[in-house]
Write a protein that holds these residues in place. Structure first.
Motif, PDB file in Angstrom:
ATOM      1  N   LEU A  25      -8.283 -16.515 -17.494  1.00  0.00           N
ATOM      2  CA  LEU A  25      -7.543 -14.840 -18.152  1.00  0.00           C
ATOM      3  C   LEU A  25      -7.738 -15.761 -19.640  1.00  0.00           C
ATOM      4  O   LEU A  25      -6.931 -16.032 -19.924  1.00  0.00           O
ATOM      5  N   ASP A  26      -7.876 -14.181 -20.070  1.00  0.00           N
ATOM      6  CA  ASP A  26      -7.790 -14.615 -21.746  1.00  0.00           C
ATOM      7  C   ASP A  26      -6.358 -13.946 -21.447  1.00  0.00           C
ATOM      8  O   ASP A  26      -5.610 -12.519 -21.069  1.00  0.00           O
ATOM      9  N   LYS A  27      -4.836 -14.992 -22.069  1.00  0.00           N
ATOM     10  CA  LYS A  27      -3.880 -14.538 -21.782  1.00  0.00           C
ATOM     11  C   LYS A  27      -3.215 -13.061 -22.262  1.00  0.00           C
ATOM     12  O   LYS A  27      -2.167 -12.499 -22.423  1.00  0.00           O
ATOM     13  N   THR A  28      -3.612 -13.028 -23.784  1.00  0.00           N
ATOM     14  CA  THR A  28      -3.047 -12.112 -24.696  1.00  0.00           C
ATOM     15  C   THR A  28      -3.817 -10.829 -24.226  1.00  0.00           C
ATOM     16  O   THR A  28      -2.642 -10.055 -24.608  1.00  0.00           O
ATOM     17  N   LYS A  29      -4.628 -10.728 -23.508  1.00  0.00           N
ATOM     18  CA  LYS A  29      -5.525  -9.579 -23.722  1.00  0.00           C
ATOM     19  C   LYS A  29      -4.115  -8.761 -21.960  1.00  0.00           C
ATOM     20  O   LYS A  29      -4.128  -7.216 -21.837  1.00  0.00           O
ATOM     21  N   PHE A  30      -4.444 -10.236 -20.992  1.00  0.00           N
ATOM     22  CA  PHE A  30      -3.910 -10.011 -20.182  1.00  0.00           C
ATOM     23  C   PHE A  30      -1.680  -8.752 -19.961  1.00  0.00           C
ATOM     24  O   PHE A  30      -1.972  -8.055 -19.064  1.00  0.00           O
ATOM     25  N   LEU A 103       4.691 -12.436 -14.057  1.00  0.00           N
ATOM     26  CA  LEU A 103       3.137 -12.566 -14.424  1.00  0.00           C
ATOM     27  C   LEU A 103       2.932 -13.418 -14.520  1.00  0.00           C
ATOM     28  O   LEU A 103       1.856 -14.335 -13.612  1.00  0.00           O
ATOM     29  N   THR A 104       3.381 -14.658 -15.683  1.00  0.00           N
ATOM     30  CA  THR A 104       3.424 -15.328 -15.461  1.00  0.00           C
ATOM     31  C   THR A 104       3.496 -16.118 -14.986  1.00  0.00           C
ATOM     32  O   THR A 104       2.726 -17.396 -14.089  1.00  0.00           O
ATOM     33  N   SER A 105       4.457 -16.303 -14.743  1.00  0.00           N
ATOM     34  CA  SER A 105       5.396 -17.700 -13.473  1.00  0.00           C
ATOM     35  C   SER A 105       4.084 -17.363 -12.015  1.00  0.00           C
ATOM     36  O   SER A 105       4.553 -18.404 -11.497  1.00  0.00           O
ATOM     37  N   LEU A 106       4.207 -16.119 -11.680  1.00  0.00           N
ATOM     38  CA  LEU A 106       3.183 -16.006 -10.672  1.00  0.00           C
ATOM     39  C   LEU A 106       2.259 -16.467 -10.906  1.00  0.00           C
ATOM     40  O   LEU A 106       2.115 -16.936  -9.559  1.00  0.00           O
ATOM     41  N   SER A 322      -9.351  -8.975 -17.955  1.00  0.00           N
ATOM     42  CA  SER A 322      -9.269  -9.902 -18.864  1.00  0.00           C
ATOM     43  C   SER A 322      -9.478 -11.227 -18.568  1.00  0.00           C
ATOM     44  O   SER A 322     -10.134 -12.618 -19.524  1.00  0.00           O
ATOM     45  N   VAL A 323     -10.290 -11.174 -18.000  1.00  0.00           N
ATOM     46  CA  VAL A 323     -11.630 -12.947 -17.754  1.00  0.00           C
ATOM     47  C   VAL A 323     -11.904 -13.326 -18.898  1.00  0.00           C
ATOM     48  O   VAL A 323     -12.627 -12.056 -19.148  1.00  0.00           O
TER      49      VAL A 323
END
Length: 326
Positions: A25-30, A103-106, A322-323
């Motif tokens: 994933l692109d974290k910013t876009k996500f 979502l990040t921790s998930l 976001s991939v």
């Protein structure tokens, strides 16, 4: 063993678009796209939360002849559209950083669990369900400390004017009055109950979602043939179905605890002493017996079923968008 490993590898490849991991994933876009779409979803579902909360707080003589629909009409008639959106601004603003943490921790904990349980001898659906369940539990615990104060504020705004509640003029006034009476810990009313109720709920929801999705894909014949990959409409349909089932089942098991939590956070007419889970439970049982613990079940069942479906469709859509393409 070689054949089994080859089949597992093929299955992973065939269904790679249905289970996008954190590293891709692109974290910013996500997080940016997620903030926009999840806020829009919350705006659609917020009226059901208001109706549910008011039904849970009303006394027995008031709820016996009132349904979710009649409560909704009553709010519209007396307060207009703004009445069913009480607390939404506070909820929307407060949810943004909390959702990023959740979502990040998930995703991170799910990847870790899938990695470290890979060698265990268990069916694929169980493996995915366990990894998702643990990830749901960890992410909820990580975000509870942030979400509970905002939940207390929003719930109090939602039930303005009902017997046993304190009248407040906006979220700042709620914070000021709560701290004046109970101190800072008043903003964490129901924290223990929230953690105890929502942590297994989150674990159950994500675990059942992951397992249900795996079972549905296998029942449709996907995963064993690399040439047979699901289409985008099929992916959305299967994920939405799994999300709806997970949300509906969760609402049945968790409504009693949610009712107690809501009343604990907003009710102030407990006489002497500080409100507690025991006092809240006892008062609720005295008012309406066991059925009182399922007050607001209709709106909550609808909300969790619909939100389970829409949330997972949005969540998986965000992941696909976001991939990283590099």
């Amino acid at each position: 063993m070689a054949v089994e490993a080859a089949e597992a590898s093929t299955a992973t490849l065939a269904l790679s678009e249905t289970n996008i991991n954190w590293e891709r994933l692109d974290k910013t876009k996500f997080h940016v796209i997620g903030a926009i779409l999840f806020t829009a979803q919350a705006a659609v579902l917020h009226p059901t939360y208001v109706v549910k909360s008011r039904l849970q707080v009303l006394e027995s003589r008031s709820t016996s002849s009132r349904s979710g629909l009649s409560t909704f009409k009553h709010i519209l008639r007396n307060d207009g559209l703004r009445g069913v959106y009480r607390g939404f601004g506070t909820s929307a603003v407060g949810a943004l950083p909390g959702r990023i943490l959740y979502l990040t921790s998930l995703e991170v904990s799910k990847d870790v669990m899938l990695k470290y349980t890979k060698g265990l001898d268990m069916p694929e659906a169980t493996h995915i369900g366990v990894a998702n369940g643990v990830a749901g539990m960890v992410s909820n615990l990580a975000s509870c400390a942030f979400f509970v104060p905002f939940d207390v504020i929003c719930q109090r705004l939602m039930v303005q004017g009902l017997p046993g509640t304190t009248v407040c003029n906006g979220p700042i006034d709620v914070v000021r009055k709560v701290i004046r009476v109970e101190g800072f810990r008043g903003l964490y009313r129901g924290f223990g109950l929230t953690a105890v109720s929502q942590t297994p709920t989150s674990a159950f929801w994500w675990g059942s979602y992951g397992a249900a999705q795996s079972i549905i894909w296998r029942s449709l014949g996907y995963g064993n043939d690399v040439e047979k990959k699901p289409s985008q409409p099929e992916i959305v349909t299967v994920q939405a179905t799994a999300g709806m089932l997970a949300g509906a089942c969760s609402s049945i098991f968790t409504t009693p605890i949610d009712t107690i939590k809501t009343r604990l956070q907003v009710m102030d007419n407990y006489g002497t002493g500080r409100p507690s889970v025991i006092k809240t439970t006892k008062k609720l049982f005295e008012e309406d017996g066991w059925r009182g613990f399922y007050r607001g079940f209709g709106p909550r069942f609808l909300s969790m079923s619909v939100s389970g479906t829409s949330m997972i469709v949005i969540y998986e859509l965000i992941k696909r968008i976001s991939v990283r393409r590099d």
